[in-house]
Design an enzyme around this catalytic site. Sequence first.
Site, PDB file in Angstrom:
ATOM      1  N   ASP A 172      33.202  40.724  48.512  1.00 46.91           N
ATOM      2  CA  ASP A 172      33.428  41.028  49.925  1.00 46.91           C
ATOM      3  C   ASP A 172      34.663  41.894  50.140  1.00 46.91           C
ATOM      4  OD1 ASP A 172      31.265  39.471  50.584  1.00 46.91           O
ATOM      5  OD2 ASP A 172      32.375  38.062  51.838  1.00 46.91           O
ATOM      6  N   HIS A 191      36.082  38.272  45.859  1.00 48.55           N
ATOM      7  CA  HIS A 191      36.633  39.370  46.659  1.00 48.55           C
ATOM      8  C   HIS A 191      37.206  40.438  45.731  1.00 48.55           C
ATOM      9  CE1 HIS A 191      36.482  36.014  49.496  1.00 48.55           C
ATOM     10  NE2 HIS A 191      36.452  36.915  50.463  1.00 48.55           N
TER      11      HIS A 191
END
Length: 288
Positions: A57, A203
């Site tokens: 993300d 992430h």
Amino acid sequence: MRHGFRAGRAVYAVAPVLAAALAHIGPAATWLPELRRRRFPDLAGLGDPGHVALTFDDGPDPASTPRFLDVLDGLGVRATFFVLGENAARHPALARELVRRGHELAVHGWTHDRPWWPSPARDAREVRRAVRVVTEVAGSVPRWYRPPYGILTSGRWAAARRAGLRPVLWTAWGKDWRHDATPASVRATVAADLRGGGTLLLHDTDHASAPGSWRAALGALPDIVRDCREAGLAVGPLGEHGTGGGPLTPVTAVTAVTAVTGESPGTAGATGATGTTGTASFRSTAPG
């Protein structure tokens, strides 16, 4: 008597506001991991029991994303990157590089904000804008949508549906956004929840995380992939995960709330995690 009448009028005045708030934020109950796995398996990203979907993300970020690309190349793994529209627009060459190296681009919204106040027009506009940018840099229309923070409001659900996107959250994460995250802590956190058929969230940037926290995810990545492979699980993008084959069914405030309370309307809970995921799992040797 008069006091009771005034109280009744107050309830009637507030009721529409409460109903609107529930309709807006009710679907966000799917943020709860166990609820998601049991009642909304497609939303949880449950797929092929012999496969793990690897997702990232918040990028792309020129300071960190290229390092993830190099590690993934070395591992021979492809992943799905949920990019923010503003970041893809700011770094289009890097977004194209993700695609050139065989990775899948998906939509994470335009900015990384929390949607506490209803704004369906804004949600629709920003999702469309992000889809347009991702389509331009990827050369193909994206399939997946993950809202920032995993908060799927009714407005964001409707925006994704109108854009032809399928919302997918996750079944396991590494808590790699924390300031105290380490490669060992990320690996252990992932191992506690990841099973065959699961979708993993990491992430590739600290865009919305503690500064430098992406280094913990990067350091844990080779061990996580090795743990999966030793358990007989393939690792790849959502496009190879075998999830989301059925019709796109909205999560409404009613279905979300009844799932939380356990009062299932009819067959709301008929499709659960049982039979969707396999038994293959892994336990890393990293400390808890």
